[in-house]
Design an enzyme around this catalytic site. Structure first.
Site, PDB file in Angstrom:
ATOM      1  N   CYS A 187       0.804  -1.327  -0.051  1.00  0.00           N
ATOM      2  CA  CYS A 187      -0.173   0.096   0.037  1.00  0.00           C
ATOM      3  C   CYS A 187       0.896   1.227  -0.149  1.00  0.00           C
ATOM      4  CB  CYS A 187      -0.900   0.074   1.238  1.00  0.00           C
ATOM      5  SG  CYS A 187      -2.336   1.061   1.108  1.00  0.00           S
ATOM      6  N   ASP A 214      -8.341  -3.371  -7.296  1.00  0.00           N
ATOM      7  CA  ASP A 214      -7.982  -2.513  -6.448  1.00  0.00           C
ATOM      8  C   ASP A 214      -8.456  -1.067  -6.819  1.00  0.00           C
ATOM      9  OD1 ASP A 214      -6.383  -0.678  -4.728  1.00  0.00           O
ATOM     10  OD2 ASP A 214      -4.777  -1.431  -4.839  1.00  0.00           O
ATOM     11  N   HIS A 224      -7.149  -4.373  -2.970  1.00  0.00           N
ATOM     12  CA  HIS A 224      -6.254  -3.884  -2.343  1.00  0.00           C
ATOM     13  C   HIS A 224      -6.339  -4.531  -0.907  1.00  0.00           C
ATOM     14  CE1 HIS A 224      -3.907  -0.483  -1.565  1.00  0.00           C
ATOM     15  NE2 HIS A 224      -4.512  -0.502  -0.170  1.00  0.00           N
TER      16      HIS A 224
END
Length: 247
Positions: A125, A183, A214
């Site tokens: 991330c 995502d 994600h």
């Protein structure tokens, strides 16, 4: 490998930064991987990921990425309050401050007797972006980025022209870029933009896109994909064994 863990506070230009070090219990020197976390800092899933990597023969160092903005030891929750605070921190701290953190870690751990002086970077991330950013440093030999946010959008504050996307050509080491097609934080257009920049700047990289959401590596929550996570761990271990275990 059995591993050990300890905290190490190091000085940076923007204040003291706590790093948690995961490393083999066995005697010897091992390559280092800087493992950059999500906006929540070192949560239990991040700690488990670091331990998995360390158990394959690496010194894995998890810095508190927002050390200037929180008391030492802060871990944000995977809830709305934690997300709001983490995002506020993300949009406050500059890329230049993240750069100086990386320089400080290299300077400190290069002198440690359990490190070989070979450095890689990995992250998820926001941490995927910070790993990509760390790769701008010539001491970083190889980098594994998982669903890196904010590279394509240039939404983390920095000096003009110093964003990570623009500076891609400064990356000298090998890259692996991993994405989830589902995502919402990095659209198809965003991924294509980064891919084209890597092609245009003639970087050495491998690109993987999976049917995943994600945070599919995070072993908490309903987006976790255990089979996909295992595949990515295997790829990361093989990648760093090849690029960092060099004479």
């Amino acid at each position: 490998m059995i591993i050990q863990r300890h905290d190490q506070d190091i000085n940076t230009p923007t204040g003291v930064m706590r790093c948690t070090v995961y490393r083999p219990e066995a005697e010897g020197r091992f390559p280092c991987i800087f493992f950059y976390s999500e906006i929540f800092q070192q949560t239990a899933p991040i700690a488990r990921s670091a331990a998995i990597m360390a158990g394959h023969g690496f010194v894995v160092i998890v810095p508190e990425v927002f050390h200037e903005l929180n008391p030492i030891g802060t871990v944000l929750g995977y809830d709305d309050a934690g997300k709001d605070k983490g995002n506020a921190d993300k949009f406050t701290k500059t890329l230049e401050a993240h750069d100086s953190d990386t320089v400080a870690m290299i300077g400190y751990f290069d002198q440690e007797e359990y490190c070989t002086g070979q450095f890689g970077a990995m992250g998820v991330c926001l941490g995927g972006h910070l790993a990509y950013r760390a790769a701008l440093n010539p001491c970083i030999q190889s980098t594994f980025c998982l669903y890196a946010t904010d590279i394509h959008s240039n939404t983390i504050p920095c000096e003009e022209g110093n964003d990570s996307f623009t500076r891609t050509e400064d990356i000298q080491g090998e890259l692996v870029m991993v994405w989830g097609k589902q995502d919402p934080h990095v659209s198809t257009e965003g991924r294509q933009k980064i891919y084209q920049q890597l092609i245009d700047t003639d970087r050495l990289f491998t690109w993987h896109e999976f049917n995943g959401q994600h945070a599919f590596m995070r072993d908490e929550g309903d987006r976790y994909d255990p089979a996909l996570a295992l595949e990515c761990y295997n790829k990361a271990v093989a990648f760093f064994q090849r690029t960092l275990h060099k004479a």
